[in-house]
Design a protein around this motif. Structure first.
Motif, PDB file in Angstrom:
ATOM      1  N   LEU A  64       1.130  -1.587  -0.029  1.00 24.81           N
ATOM      2  CA  LEU A  64      -0.077  -0.223  -0.083  1.00 24.81           C
ATOM      3  C   LEU A  64       0.783   0.975  -0.027  1.00 24.81           C
ATOM      4  O   LEU A  64       0.581   2.718  -0.771  1.00 24.81           O
ATOM      5  CB  LEU A  64      -0.813   0.032   1.255  1.00 24.81           C
ATOM      6  N   ILE A  65       2.083   0.813   0.348  1.00 19.87           N
ATOM      7  CA  ILE A  65       2.905   2.839   0.885  1.00 19.87           C
ATOM      8  C   ILE A  65       3.110   2.658  -0.854  1.00 19.87           C
ATOM      9  O   ILE A  65       3.502   3.625  -1.068  1.00 19.87           O
ATOM     10  CB  ILE A  65       3.847   2.060   1.723  1.00 19.87           C
ATOM     11  N   THR A  66       3.818   1.438  -1.473  1.00 24.26           N
ATOM     12  CA  THR A  66       4.173   1.803  -2.930  1.00 24.26           C
ATOM     13  C   THR A  66       3.221   2.493  -3.808  1.00 24.26           C
ATOM     14  O   THR A  66       3.085   3.193  -4.420  1.00 24.26           O
ATOM     15  CB  THR A  66       5.156   0.725  -3.377  1.00 24.26           C
ATOM     16  N   ALA A  67       2.127   1.980  -3.262  1.00 28.96           N
ATOM     17  CA  ALA A  67       1.079   2.032  -4.519  1.00 28.96           C
ATOM     18  C   ALA A  67       0.369   3.329  -3.840  1.00 28.96           C
ATOM     19  O   ALA A  67       0.110   4.361  -4.830  1.00 28.96           O
ATOM     20  CB  ALA A  67      -0.040   0.999  -3.895  1.00 28.96           C
ATOM     21  N   MET A  68       0.922   3.932  -3.012  1.00 29.37           N
ATOM     22  CA  MET A  68       0.293   5.497  -2.420  1.00 29.37           C
ATOM     23  C   MET A  68       1.209   6.596  -3.357  1.00 29.37           C
ATOM     24  O   MET A  68       0.869   7.102  -3.706  1.00 29.37           O
ATOM     25  CB  MET A  68       0.791   5.745  -0.894  1.00 29.37           C
ATOM     26  N   LEU A  69       2.284   5.820  -3.380  1.00 27.26           N
ATOM     27  CA  LEU A  69       3.425   6.823  -4.553  1.00 27.26           C
ATOM     28  C   LEU A  69       2.521   6.829  -6.047  1.00 27.26           C
ATOM     29  O   LEU A  69       2.727   8.062  -6.152  1.00 27.26           O
ATOM     30  CB  LEU A  69       5.267   6.924  -4.271  1.00 27.26           C
ATOM     31  N   ASP A  70       2.699   5.576  -6.014  1.00 26.92           N
ATOM     32  CA  ASP A  70       2.412   5.433  -7.398  1.00 26.92           C
ATOM     33  C   ASP A  70       0.732   6.243  -7.867  1.00 26.92           C
ATOM     34  O   ASP A  70       0.808   6.929  -9.006  1.00 26.92           O
ATOM     35  CB  ASP A  70       1.822   4.024  -8.073  1.00 26.92           C
ATOM     36  N   GLU A  71       0.054   6.128  -6.859  1.00 25.54           N
ATOM     37  CA  GLU A  71      -1.344   6.575  -7.075  1.00 25.54           C
ATOM     38  C   GLU A  71      -0.842   8.179  -7.480  1.00 25.54           C
ATOM     39  O   GLU A  71      -2.112   8.781  -7.971  1.00 25.54           O
ATOM     40  CB  GLU A  71      -2.591   6.311  -5.988  1.00 25.54           C
ATOM     41  N   VAL A  72       0.205   9.116  -6.778  1.00 22.76           N
ATOM     42  CA  VAL A  72      -0.054  10.456  -6.295  1.00 22.76           C
ATOM     43  C   VAL A  72       0.809  10.873  -7.546  1.00 22.76           C
ATOM     44  O   VAL A  72      -0.151  11.903  -8.342  1.00 22.76           O
ATOM     45  CB  VAL A  72       0.770  10.860  -5.525  1.00 22.76           C
ATOM     46  N   ASP A  73       1.215   9.696  -8.955  1.00 19.50           N
ATOM     47  CA  ASP A  73       2.130  10.097  -9.840  1.00 19.50           C
ATOM     48  C   ASP A  73       0.105  10.354 -10.941  1.00 19.50           C
ATOM     49  O   ASP A  73       0.574  11.184 -11.756  1.00 19.50           O
ATOM     50  CB  ASP A  73       3.216   8.883 -10.519  1.00 19.50           C
ATOM     51  N   GLU A  74       0.111   8.935 -10.468  1.00 22.22           N
ATOM     52  CA  GLU A  74      -1.285   9.416 -11.611  1.00 22.22           C
ATOM     53  C   GLU A  74      -2.505   9.937 -11.741  1.00 22.22           C
ATOM     54  O   GLU A  74      -2.992  11.317 -12.475  1.00 22.22           O
ATOM     55  CB  GLU A  74      -2.024   7.639 -11.102  1.00 22.22           C
ATOM     56  N   ILE A  75      -2.826  10.124 -10.525  1.00 24.23           N
ATOM     57  CA  ILE A  75      -4.016  11.400 -10.083  1.00 24.23           C
ATOM     58  C   ILE A  75      -2.997  12.852 -10.305  1.00 24.23           C
ATOM     59  O   ILE A  75      -4.073  13.572 -10.604  1.00 24.23           O
ATOM     60  CB  ILE A  75      -4.717  11.575  -8.419  1.00 24.23           C
ATOM     61  N   ALA A  76      -2.354  12.945 -10.263  1.00 25.67           N
ATOM     62  CA  ALA A  76      -1.316  13.703 -10.838  1.00 25.67           C
ATOM     63  C   ALA A  76      -0.943  14.582 -12.013  1.00 25.67           C
ATOM     64  O   ALA A  76      -0.355  15.481 -12.211  1.00 25.67           O
ATOM     65  CB  ALA A  76      -0.371  14.626 -10.040  1.00 25.67           C
TER      66      ALA A  76
END
Length: 209
Positions: A64-76
């Motif tokens: 989930l921690i890694t997913a947080m960073l990846d999701e930030v990239d996608e959302i932004a």
């Protein structure tokens, strides 16, 4: 013939939203309780999904921690902005993409970033993840400086390491937090300031005039 790009269907959009809800729930709980004291069941309850949905959508708690960073990239929208920045040849345009990336990170992902930033002070696992995000930011700054060098626009006498450090600081999340929360700037003003400051700092006089 160019291949037609398919738009995501309703099921894919719902799956993406579920994944996003899980990540936001995990961010909130990690901030409130810490990583070690948050269970997958806790996250499932906060996100209103089953535990199995978390494992199938994102993975384990550690993932989930890694997913947080990846999701930030996608959302932004960073992948698309980074692609355009890599193709740009106009120095101001290159800097503009750097400024826009930071603006969209803060404007669209404020809740996730705030959660990670706060929890990083009290949880070693999240501190590691947050440090990874900072490393991504510095890598982006170095990329921007490299593009300016490639088109011959970096100010003479300014070495790449110093330039990248300046870009990273001026366009940092911390800078945006201060501008927005402490000084009441809106995101348009923040982006304009970052862009103008970087142009004045980085570009050769011939380019900036």
């Amino acid at each position: 013939m160019a291949q037609e790009t398919r738009k995501p269907n309703r099921r894919q959009m719902q799956a993406a939203q579920t994944r996003r809800d899980i990540i936001l729930a995990a961010t909130e709980l990690f901030t409130e309780r810490g990583y070690a004291r948050t269970s997958v069941a806790d996250i499932a309850a906060r996100a209103s999904v089953s535990v199995q949905t978390i494992y199938s959508s994102v993975g384990s708690k550690a993932q989930l921690i890694t997913a947080m960073l990846d999701e930030v990239d996608e959302i932004a929208g960073i992948p698309e902005l980074a692609r355009k920045g890599a193709q740009a040849t106009d120095p101001r345009e290159i800097i503009g993409y750097q400024a826009r990336i930071t603006r969209q990170l803060n404007e669209r992902c404020r809740a996730i970033l705030a959660g990670l930033r706060s929890a990083a002070h009290v949880d070693a696992d999240i501190a590691t993840a947050y440090a990874g995000g900072i490393a991504r930011h510095l890598a982006g700054a170095r990329f921007t400086v490299g593009r300016l060098q490639a088109v011959g626009a970096l100010r003479p006498g300014l070495d790449a390491d110093t330039a990248a450090a300046a870009v990273a600081v001026i366009s940092s999340i911390d800078a945006y937090v201060q501008f927005v929360t402490e000084h009441g700037w809106d995101y348009d003003r923040c982006e304009a300031w970052v862009r103008q400051t970087l142009e004045e700092l980085l570009l050769a006089r011939l380019v900036s005039e």
